[in-house]
Design a protein around this motif. Sequence first.
Motif, PDB file in Angstrom:
ATOM      1  N   LYS A  71      23.804 -30.678 -36.876  1.00 46.91           N
ATOM      2  CA  LYS A  71      23.463 -29.345 -36.364  1.00 46.91           C
ATOM      3  C   LYS A  71      21.950 -29.190 -36.247  1.00 46.91           C
ATOM      4  O   LYS A  71      21.217 -29.623 -37.134  1.00 46.91           O
ATOM      5  CB  LYS A  71      24.019 -28.294 -37.326  1.00 46.91           C
ATOM      6  N   SER A  96      23.107 -35.143 -26.794  1.00 47.50           N
ATOM      7  CA  SER A  96      24.369 -34.428 -26.562  1.00 47.50           C
ATOM      8  C   SER A  96      25.230 -34.467 -27.823  1.00 47.50           C
ATOM      9  O   SER A  96      25.005 -35.264 -28.737  1.00 47.50           O
ATOM     10  CB  SER A  96      25.110 -35.060 -25.388  1.00 47.50           C
ATOM     11  N   LYS A  99      25.788 -29.505 -32.604  1.00 46.86           N
ATOM     12  CA  LYS A  99      26.019 -28.078 -32.777  1.00 46.86           C
ATOM     13  C   LYS A  99      24.629 -27.446 -32.804  1.00 46.86           C
ATOM     14  O   LYS A  99      23.738 -27.940 -33.508  1.00 46.86           O
ATOM     15  CB  LYS A  99      26.729 -27.803 -34.095  1.00 46.86           C
ATOM     16  N   GLU A 101      22.336 -23.879 -33.120  1.00 39.11           N
ATOM     17  CA  GLU A 101      22.191 -22.443 -33.389  1.00 39.11           C
ATOM     18  C   GLU A 101      20.849 -22.006 -32.826  1.00 39.11           C
ATOM     19  O   GLU A 101      19.849 -22.707 -32.992  1.00 39.11           O
ATOM     20  CB  GLU A 101      22.237 -22.210 -34.907  1.00 39.11           C
ATOM     21  N   LYS A 119      21.798 -19.901 -23.414  1.00 39.91           N
ATOM     22  CA  LYS A 119      22.952 -20.635 -23.964  1.00 39.91           C
ATOM     23  C   LYS A 119      23.411 -21.707 -22.968  1.00 39.91           C
ATOM     24  O   LYS A 119      23.795 -22.815 -23.364  1.00 39.91           O
ATOM     25  CB  LYS A 119      24.105 -19.670 -24.245  1.00 39.91           C
ATOM     26  N   ASN A 120      23.353 -21.377 -21.688  1.00 38.98           N
ATOM     27  CA  ASN A 120      23.755 -22.353 -20.663  1.00 38.98           C
ATOM     28  C   ASN A 120      22.908 -23.616 -20.704  1.00 38.98           C
ATOM     29  O   ASN A 120      23.402 -24.712 -20.462  1.00 38.98           O
ATOM     30  CB  ASN A 120      23.636 -21.747 -19.255  1.00 38.98           C
ATOM     31  N   THR A 123      24.467 -25.783 -23.353  1.00 41.21           N
ATOM     32  CA  THR A 123      25.765 -26.385 -22.995  1.00 41.21           C
ATOM     33  C   THR A 123      25.577 -27.429 -21.889  1.00 41.21           C
ATOM     34  O   THR A 123      26.276 -28.431 -21.848  1.00 41.21           O
ATOM     35  CB  THR A 123      26.801 -25.320 -22.575  1.00 41.21           C
ATOM     36  N   CYS A 127      25.854 -29.881 -25.584  1.00 39.05           N
ATOM     37  CA  CYS A 127      25.864 -29.385 -26.962  1.00 39.05           C
ATOM     38  C   CYS A 127      26.651 -28.070 -27.022  1.00 39.05           C
ATOM     39  O   CYS A 127      26.904 -27.440 -26.002  1.00 39.05           O
ATOM     40  CB  CYS A 127      24.442 -29.160 -27.464  1.00 39.05           C
ATOM     41  N   GLU A 128      26.985 -27.668 -28.256  1.00 39.85           N
ATOM     42  CA  GLU A 128      27.774 -26.441 -28.447  1.00 39.85           C
ATOM     43  C   GLU A 128      26.906 -25.391 -29.136  1.00 39.85           C
ATOM     44  O   GLU A 128      26.294 -25.680 -30.169  1.00 39.85           O
ATOM     45  CB  GLU A 128      28.981 -26.789 -29.341  1.00 39.85           C
ATOM     46  N   VAL A 129      26.861 -24.204 -28.565  1.00 41.87           N
ATOM     47  CA  VAL A 129      26.109 -23.114 -29.209  1.00 41.87           C
ATOM     48  C   VAL A 129      27.011 -22.490 -30.271  1.00 41.87           C
ATOM     49  O   VAL A 129      28.037 -21.891 -29.956  1.00 41.87           O
ATOM     50  CB  VAL A 129      25.669 -22.041 -28.186  1.00 41.87           C
ATOM     51  N   THR A 130      26.653 -22.650 -31.526  1.00 40.93           N
ATOM     52  CA  THR A 130      27.502 -22.126 -32.599  1.00 40.93           C
ATOM     53  C   THR A 130      27.116 -20.703 -32.968  1.00 40.93           C
ATOM     54  O   THR A 130      27.923 -19.955 -33.508  1.00 40.93           O
ATOM     55  CB  THR A 130      27.401 -23.002 -33.865  1.00 40.93           C
TER      56      THR A 130
END
Length: 141
Positions: A71, A96, A99, A101, A119-120, A123, A127-130
């Motif tokens: 993360k 890539s 996670k 934040e 946020k885009n 992604t 990656c994932e926006v937690t």
Amino acid sequence: MKTLILFYSFSGNTRKLASKKAAETGADIEEVIELKRMFVLKAYFIGAYSAIKRKKTEIQPIKSQLNGYEKIIIMAPVWAGNPAPAFNSIVEQLPSGKKVELVMVSAGGGTKNSAEGTKNLITMRGCEVTDYIDIKTMAKK
Ligand SMILES: Cc1cc2nc3c(=O)[nH]c(=O)nc-3n(C[C@H](O)[C@H](O)[C@H](O)COP(=O)(O)O)c2cc1C
């Protein structure tokens, strides 16, 4: 979860918040530094425009091995309603599969109009926006 806080700070607020978060969570922490420090006037006239256009700025090489973290928490000041340009330089280096934040530090304006676009960017890097947090340093307590 092995976590790294990567932050940029122009006038110290984000640095203070990032240090506190690192102390509370035990995450590793690294400050991202611009190759050439901006003068205040340049930050307001050129930096703010660059932030709106989501442009990058030249930063010193990041020392942490980003691949070694599950993360990554990115903390950055808000300029003209958008993350400061150094944020875009950090995002460009995200491997890539992480996670991520996001913590945006503003005086009080927040990032209502730019949050989705920010946020885009994450992604789009796979990656994932937690979590997405707006901290307003001048907000009334
Ligand atoms: C060039 C520039 C533009 C800024 N634009 C905004 C803004 O649009 N909205 C806001 O609430 N604060 C704005 N601020 C204030 C900072 O976001 C706020 O002071 C933040 O806490 C600074 O973090 P730092 O001390 O880590 O640099 C701006 C500051 C600068 C230098």
